[in-house]
Design a protein around this motif. Structure first.
Motif, PDB file in Angstrom:
ATOM      1  N   GLY A 125     -41.854  20.521 -51.932  1.00 27.79           N
ATOM      2  CA  GLY A 125     -43.176  19.925 -51.729  1.00 27.79           C
ATOM      3  C   GLY A 125     -43.736  20.183 -50.346  1.00 27.79           C
ATOM      4  N   GLY A 126     -42.876  20.127 -49.333  1.00 25.35           N
ATOM      5  CA  GLY A 126     -43.342  20.354 -47.971  1.00 25.35           C
ATOM      6  C   GLY A 126     -43.954  21.734 -47.818  1.00 25.35           C
ATOM      7  N   ILE A 127     -43.300  22.717 -48.434  1.00 26.77           N
ATOM      8  CA  ILE A 127     -43.796  24.100 -48.334  1.00 26.77           C
ATOM      9  C   ILE A 127     -45.093  24.261 -49.118  1.00 26.77           C
ATOM     10  CG2 ILE A 127     -43.282  26.436 -49.168  1.00 26.77           C
ATOM     11  CD1 ILE A 127     -40.376  25.858 -48.104  1.00 26.77           C
ATOM     12  N   VAL A 128     -45.163  23.685 -50.316  1.00 21.14           N
ATOM     13  CA  VAL A 128     -46.390  23.778 -51.105  1.00 21.14           C
ATOM     14  C   VAL A 128     -47.558  23.162 -50.332  1.00 21.14           C
ATOM     15  CG1 VAL A 128     -47.535  23.061 -53.230  1.00 21.14           C
ATOM     16  CG2 VAL A 128     -45.127  23.761 -53.291  1.00 21.14           C
ATOM     17  N   PRO A 188     -28.420  25.251 -52.803  1.00 21.51           N
ATOM     18  CA  PRO A 188     -29.682  25.770 -53.350  1.00 21.51           C
ATOM     19  C   PRO A 188     -30.914  25.658 -52.453  1.00 21.51           C
ATOM     20  CG  PRO A 188     -29.250  23.599 -54.242  1.00 21.51           C
ATOM     21  CD  PRO A 188     -28.096  23.912 -53.318  1.00 21.51           C
ATOM     22  N   ALA A 189     -30.816  25.037 -51.271  1.00 22.11           N
ATOM     23  CA  ALA A 189     -32.033  24.679 -50.532  1.00 22.11           C
ATOM     24  C   ALA A 189     -32.924  25.888 -50.241  1.00 22.11           C
ATOM     25  CB  ALA A 189     -31.671  23.973 -49.230  1.00 22.11           C
ATOM     26  N   LEU A 190     -32.347  26.992 -49.744  1.00 22.17           N
ATOM     27  CA  LEU A 190     -33.187  28.126 -49.363  1.00 22.17           C
ATOM     28  C   LEU A 190     -33.876  28.734 -50.584  1.00 22.17           C
ATOM     29  CD1 LEU A 190     -33.907  29.780 -46.722  1.00 22.17           C
ATOM     30  CD2 LEU A 190     -32.462  31.547 -47.708  1.00 22.17           C
ATOM     31  N   TYR A 204     -37.870  34.744 -49.661  1.00 25.35           N
ATOM     32  CA  TYR A 204     -36.643  34.383 -48.936  1.00 25.35           C
ATOM     33  C   TYR A 204     -36.845  34.693 -47.449  1.00 25.35           C
ATOM     34  CZ  TYR A 204     -33.111  33.472 -52.642  1.00 25.35           C
ATOM     35  OH  TYR A 204     -32.354  32.937 -53.642  1.00 25.35           O
ATOM     36  N   ASP A 205     -37.371  35.871 -47.206  1.00 23.47           N
ATOM     37  CA  ASP A 205     -37.596  36.294 -45.822  1.00 23.47           C
ATOM     38  C   ASP A 205     -38.544  35.336 -45.101  1.00 23.47           C
ATOM     39  OD1 ASP A 205     -37.440  38.632 -43.760  1.00 23.47           O
ATOM     40  OD2 ASP A 205     -39.576  38.178 -43.949  1.00 23.47           O
ATOM     41  N   LYS A 206     -39.629  34.982 -45.802  1.00 25.24           N
ATOM     42  CA  LYS A 206     -40.608  34.065 -45.204  1.00 25.24           C
ATOM     43  C   LYS A 206     -39.962  32.712 -44.898  1.00 25.24           C
ATOM     44  CE  LYS A 206     -45.337  32.455 -45.893  1.00 25.24           C
ATOM     45  NZ  LYS A 206     -46.542  32.474 -46.731  1.00 25.24           N
ATOM     46  N   ALA A 207     -39.164  32.216 -45.842  1.00 23.54           N
ATOM     47  CA  ALA A 207     -38.485  30.938 -45.628  1.00 23.54           C
ATOM     48  C   ALA A 207     -37.541  31.029 -44.442  1.00 23.54           C
ATOM     49  CB  ALA A 207     -37.728  30.534 -46.894  1.00 23.54           C
ATOM     50  N   GLU A 208     -36.808  32.135 -44.348  1.00 21.13           N
ATOM     51  CA  GLU A 208     -35.837  32.263 -43.252  1.00 21.13           C
ATOM     52  C   GLU A 208     -36.530  32.247 -41.885  1.00 21.13           C
ATOM     53  OE1 GLU A 208     -32.367  34.716 -45.697  1.00 21.13           O
ATOM     54  OE2 GLU A 208     -33.898  35.827 -44.596  1.00 21.13           O
ATOM     55  N   TYR A 209     -37.722  32.821 -41.828  1.00 22.69           N
ATOM     56  CA  TYR A 209     -38.412  32.870 -40.540  1.00 22.69           C
ATOM     57  C   TYR A 209     -39.244  31.617 -40.271  1.00 22.69           C
ATOM     58  CZ  TYR A 209     -36.706  37.328 -39.035  1.00 22.69           C
ATOM     59  OH  TYR A 209     -35.876  38.308 -38.564  1.00 22.69           O
ATOM     60  N   GLU A 210     -39.868  31.027 -41.296  1.00 17.73           N
ATOM     61  CA  GLU A 210     -40.696  29.839 -41.047  1.00 17.73           C
ATOM     62  C   GLU A 210     -39.851  28.581 -40.874  1.00 17.73           C
ATOM     63  OE1 GLU A 210     -44.107  29.110 -43.442  1.00 17.73           O
ATOM     64  OE2 GLU A 210     -45.049  31.010 -42.864  1.00 17.73           O
ATOM     65  N   ILE A 211     -38.781  28.463 -41.643  1.00 17.69           N
ATOM     66  CA  ILE A 211     -37.926  27.278 -41.507  1.00 17.69           C
ATOM     67  C   ILE A 211     -36.984  27.482 -40.317  1.00 17.69           C
ATOM     68  CG2 ILE A 211     -36.237  25.789 -42.675  1.00 17.69           C
ATOM     69  CD1 ILE A 211     -39.007  25.732 -43.994  1.00 17.69           C
ATOM     70  N   GLY A 212     -36.472  28.688 -40.162  1.00 18.77           N
ATOM     71  CA  GLY A 212     -35.587  28.983 -39.036  1.00 18.77           C
ATOM     72  C   GLY A 212     -34.128  28.967 -39.456  1.00 18.77           C
ATOM     73  N   ILE A 213     -33.591  30.168 -39.743  1.00 19.47           N
ATOM     74  CA  ILE A 213     -32.212  30.259 -40.221  1.00 19.47           C
ATOM     75  C   ILE A 213     -31.385  31.084 -39.226  1.00 19.47           C
ATOM     76  CG2 ILE A 213     -30.741  30.831 -42.209  1.00 19.47           C
ATOM     77  CD1 ILE A 213     -32.990  28.866 -42.917  1.00 19.47           C
ATOM     78  N   SER A 214     -30.163  30.629 -38.975  1.00 20.83           N
ATOM     79  CA  SER A 214     -29.234  31.385 -38.132  1.00 20.83           C
ATOM     80  C   SER A 214     -28.063  31.855 -38.980  1.00 20.83           C
ATOM     81  CB  SER A 214     -28.735  30.498 -36.986  1.00 20.83           C
ATOM     82  OG  SER A 214     -28.122  29.332 -37.504  1.00 20.83           O
ATOM     83  N   MET A 264     -36.801  26.674 -51.407  1.00 19.46           N
ATOM     84  CA  MET A 264     -37.878  27.003 -50.464  1.00 19.46           C
ATOM     85  C   MET A 264     -38.540  28.333 -50.810  1.00 19.46           C
ATOM     86  SD  MET A 264     -35.854  25.849 -47.026  1.00 19.46           S
ATOM     87  CE  MET A 264     -35.732  24.140 -46.505  1.00 19.46           C
ATOM     88  N   ALA A 265     -37.731  29.341 -51.140  1.00 17.25           N
ATOM     89  CA  ALA A 265     -38.295  30.658 -51.470  1.00 17.25           C
ATOM     90  C   ALA A 265     -39.160  30.566 -52.722  1.00 17.25           C
ATOM     91  CB  ALA A 265     -37.170  31.673 -51.664  1.00 17.25           C
ATOM     92  N   VAL A 266     -38.677  29.817 -53.731  1.00 16.16           N
ATOM     93  CA  VAL A 266     -39.468  29.651 -54.953  1.00 16.16           C
ATOM     94  C   VAL A 266     -40.773  28.918 -54.635  1.00 16.16           C
ATOM     95  CG1 VAL A 266     -39.533  28.456 -57.179  1.00 16.16           C
ATOM     96  CG2 VAL A 266     -37.514  29.797 -56.549  1.00 16.16           C
ATOM     97  N   ALA A 267     -40.720  27.952 -53.711  1.00 16.77           N
ATOM     98  CA  ALA A 267     -41.935  27.217 -53.347  1.00 16.77           C
ATOM     99  C   ALA A 267     -42.954  28.145 -52.682  1.00 16.77           C
ATOM    100  CB  ALA A 267     -41.592  26.051 -52.420  1.00 16.77           C
ATOM    101  N   TYR A 268     -42.483  29.045 -51.806  1.00 13.87           N
ATOM    102  CA  TYR A 268     -43.401  30.017 -51.202  1.00 13.87           C
ATOM    103  C   TYR A 268     -43.958  30.967 -52.264  1.00 13.87           C
ATOM    104  CZ  TYR A 268     -42.394  28.839 -46.300  1.00 13.87           C
ATOM    105  OH  TYR A 268     -42.299  28.212 -45.087  1.00 13.87           O
ATOM    106  N   TYR A 269     -43.081  31.400 -53.159  1.00 17.33           N
ATOM    107  CA  TYR A 269     -43.479  32.333 -54.228  1.00 17.33           C
ATOM    108  C   TYR A 269     -44.534  31.686 -55.132  1.00 17.33           C
ATOM    109  CZ  TYR A 269     -42.944  34.637 -58.780  1.00 17.33           C
ATOM    110  OH  TYR A 269     -43.181  35.247 -59.988  1.00 17.33           O
ATOM    111  N   ALA A 270     -44.263  30.453 -55.579  1.00 17.39           N
ATOM    112  CA  ALA A 270     -45.186  29.789 -56.513  1.00 17.39           C
ATOM    113  C   ALA A 270     -46.497  29.431 -55.822  1.00 17.39           C
ATOM    114  CB  ALA A 270     -44.517  28.537 -57.094  1.00 17.39           C
TER     115      ALA A 270
END
Lengths: 550, 173
Positions: free
Chosen positions: A15-18, A524-526, A142-152, A529-535
């Motif tokens: 929801g946060g991403i949507v 499953p979190a990422l 996935y890429d967008k989520a990794e950069y906007e949320i911040g993944i190490s 998030m990726a599905v939320a960006y996609y949808a």
């Protein structure tokens, strides 16, 4: 209240991403959240009251009073569950949802995870299916989520992964002691260990500092705000657009429909107990698999007597989480260095490709064990109480390593969420009820995964080991809950389209873990998030100003 | 300045005060449990976590934890505690002719074993709550002064950024 373009129900990972995507695209958004908005000051480091150890209740909701659920065991006996009990299958109820207090492992699923039926065929009695979208469809998101949320992290040690366009935005944390012990052992076994990807700052990122490596991570809000969830990334961006309003402590009771069968908004009960309506052009349900299904099933009307999106009795089915198995190893040297978060090293060698097994899962070392977690993790044969137990606590708390992993669950149509005919919550709404069990093949895979974890520990020098493997008597969902509104092309076998739009109501979307067809052998979190960006991307591309045209 | 003798006397008193810290003299600080309940429950909890060179359950204020939670999150277990303690005392009187609190440690051990067998639901509750009170956060009244964490060798307060170098690495044999 002023009519808005979109209502988003639930301020969690999806929801946060949507809300952020729609509000930055110029849509007016109201985001509804039944819980509160916590801050890093609410960390509290309370070993007995957090989201992982809940003996004194859930730190981030729901509270035990007035929020029951019901589950049915294999003999048909009906049980009531409190939110702090395991059988409740809880996730959190707060702004950020599970991402406020999760351990923050941020995995991409593997390409095979989206094509499970094609890869393995469906075991008898299962509802194993392919996703209608592929890994390649999701990769940009996935890429967008990794950069906007911040993944190490660092995937370079493993060949078992899908293609990726670039590296993660942050390097992994420096290895802890367990990493060193387990890395060399895994390599001697011919495995491919690497750094777990985590939604955790390891260097300054997004205006916040790095992890301070404390003991209180998984289950807690991060005291220094270095753990990245929707509450400290996308939701503040959404609110800053001026297009998004967040209403906390508001419980949505129903999605309202008009006489043409389209949604016209929602009905909810606000923090003062008053019934309110919020009209909107579209409704996005992002309440996590159990509560999303419950809301749809509770949204009954003349045109939808069995609940919204439930024309073919699919809402609530295929409920899945992960079947966690593994092993504890006991060593004759100190393995504990008090450097958090603890979980650091993983292998994906066993996710796919074992003949006779329908998938598998990743294996990783566990988050730091607080003393309370050690109470029931002492070696087999230790007395349950008395001096022997106390001495074992002393002997092994710093000399034990746990390896475990989320076995990808084989879904069934009978493992499901319905609404209970009798039990109601404090708002008077029928509560979620769980029926069915996990497909037995899942347990077969879990047993083998446990033995693999044990072999890794023995190679690392464990003197003795405890196997952790079991066959449950109920569905598994919990914080990894998924699958109740699966996406698909066929309305008879799924609830939403590949764009997360309900098949027969074109202005209602489900965007959270509910749409996962299978849940991967990973946290499953990422992927949520990726599905939320996609949808959201599909939704915005199809948005025609004042209404949604499919 | 105190001379050595005065210093020793003062610290002995201070030690006694700490040991009595969760009992607090004649005044009852417990919210739910009666004095009699406290005596019986102390016997069982101290069998679950006995004293050795580190404190027992009751010395670490586990009873303060349990009592407090019986008025809060564990209100639903009040009756189980009252019934279970009564049954344990009944057993003690029948077997040994004394109240549980007055029984010898060996007798209390035997009663704890019998309760575990005869009323496992109650015993498991007490076991879980004792472990929580002993190994959980001090903020809830148990684990006084983080004594169990110190026992396990954990820094309290936690130390951040301590060097983890192996100083023996590279040294010639």
């Amino acid at each position: 209240m002023k009519r808005v373009n979109a209502v988003v129900i639930g301020a969690g990972a999806g929801g946060g991403i949507v809300a952020k995507e729609l509000s930055t695209a110029g849509l007016s958004v109201v985001m509804m959240e039944r819980g509160k908005w916590y801050t890093p000051h609410d960390c509290r480091k309370d070993d007995l009251r957090n989201q992982r150890t809940t003996v004194l209740g859930n730190a981030f909701g729901p509270e035990d009073e007035g929020n029951p659920r019901v589950w049915v065991d294999p003999k048909g006996t009906v049980h009531t569950a409190l939110p702090s009990e395991g059988s409740y299958q809880n996730n959190a109820a707060c702004v950020g949802g599970g991402t406020l207090s999760y351990g923050a492992q941020a995995w991409r699923y593997m390409p095979q995870d989206f094509r499970m039926r094609s890869t393995y065929g469906a075991p008898a009695g299962s509802s194993l299916e392919d996703w209608p979208i592929s890994y390649d469809d999701l990769e940009p998101f996935y890429d967008k989520a990794e950069y906007e949320i911040g993944i190490s992290g660092d995937y370079s040690g493993t060949p078992f992964k899908g293609p990726r366009r670039r590296e993660l935005p942050m390097p992994p944390l420096a290895p802890n002691r367990e990493f060193g012990i387990l890395e060399s052992a895994a390599k001697r076994l011919g495995l491919h260990p690497f750094h777990i990807p985590m939604a955790r700052n390891t260097v300054p990122y997004n205006g916040r500092g790095p992890c301070m490596r404390c003991r209180w991570c998984c289950g807690f809000a991060c005291e220094v705000d270095a753990k990245n969830g929707s509450q400290n990334t996308v939701i503040p961006v959404a609110l800053a657009t001026g297009n998004c309003e967040l209403r906390t402590e508001c419980m949505v009771t129903e999605i309202l429909t008009d006489d043409r069968g389209r949604a016209r908004g929602i009905s909810y009960i606000d923090g003062d107990g008053h019934r309110q309506e919020q009209l909107s052009d579209i409704v996005v349900v992002s309440s996590a698999a159990i509560e999303s299904a419950r809301l749809l099933l509770n949204s009954k009307s003349r045109l939808f007597p069995n609940g919204l999106g439930n024309r073919y009795d699919q809402v609530g089915r295929h409920l899945q989480g992960h079947h966690y198995t593994g092993a504890t190893g006991y060593f004759d040297f100190d393995t504990y260095d008090d450097v958090g978060p603890g979980a650091s090293i993983a292998i994906c060698d066993y996710n796919h490709g074992t003949p006779g097994l329908c998938g598998g899962g990743m294996l990783a070392n566990e988050f730091i064990r607080l003393p309370i977690h050690m109470v029931d993790k002492v070696p087999n044969g230790t007395p349950r109480w008395g001096l022997g137990h106390k001495q074992a606590m002393r002997a092994y708390h710093k000399r034990s390593v746990v390896i475990m992993g989320p076995t990808q669950q084989i879904p069934t149509a009978t493992g499901r969420v319905t609404v209970d005919p009798a039990v109601k919550d404090k708002w008077g709404l029928p509560v979620a009820r769980f029926e069915g069990n996990v497909h037995p093949h899942t347990y077969d895979i879990g047993e083998i995964q446990a033995k693999r974890a044990e072999a890794w520990l023995k190679e690392a020098g464990a003197v003795t080991t405890n196997l952790m493997s079991y066959r449950s008597e109920m569905v598994s969902a919990g914080q990894h809950q998924a699958g109740t509104c699966r996406m698909g092309d066929d309305p008879h076998g799924s609830v939403v389209t590949k764009n997360c739009q309900i098949h027969d109501v074109d202005n209602v979307f489900v965007i959270d873990g509910s749409v996962h067809v299978n849940n991967g052998g990973f946290n499953p979190a990422l992927t949520i998030m990726a599905v939320a960006y996609y949808a959201s991307d599909a939704l915005i591309r199809n948005w025609k100003g004042t209404g949604f045209k499919s | 300045m105190l001379n050595r003798r005065e210093f020793m006397a003062t610290s002995a008193l201070a030690g006694a005060a700490v040991a009595a810290g969760c009992k607090a003299g004649s005044r009852t600080w417990y919210r739910f449990l009666s004095e009699h309940d406290v005596g019986s429950l102390t016997a069982i909890c101290d069998q679950i976590i006995p004293a050795d060179e580190f404190p027992s359950a009751s010395q670490a204020c586990v009873l303060t934890y349990i009592d407090l939670q019986l008025t809060r999150h564990y209100r639903r277990h009040q009756q189980a505690y009252l019934g279970g303690l009564e049954q344990a005392n009944l057993l003690s009187r029948k077997e040994f002719g004394v109240e549980l609190a007055a029984a010898s440690p060996q007798q209390q051990f035997a009663i704890a074993q019998a309760v575990e067998k005869q009323n496992p639901r109650f015993f498991d509750l007490v076991r879980s709550h004792t472990m929580q009170g002993y190994y959980g956060s001090p903020r809830h009244g148990g684990n006084r002064d983080a004594v169990s964490w110190r026992m396990l060798g954990l820094d309290e307060p936690p130390v951040r950024g301590r060097a983890q170098y192996d100083f023996t690495a590279g040294r010639k044999p």
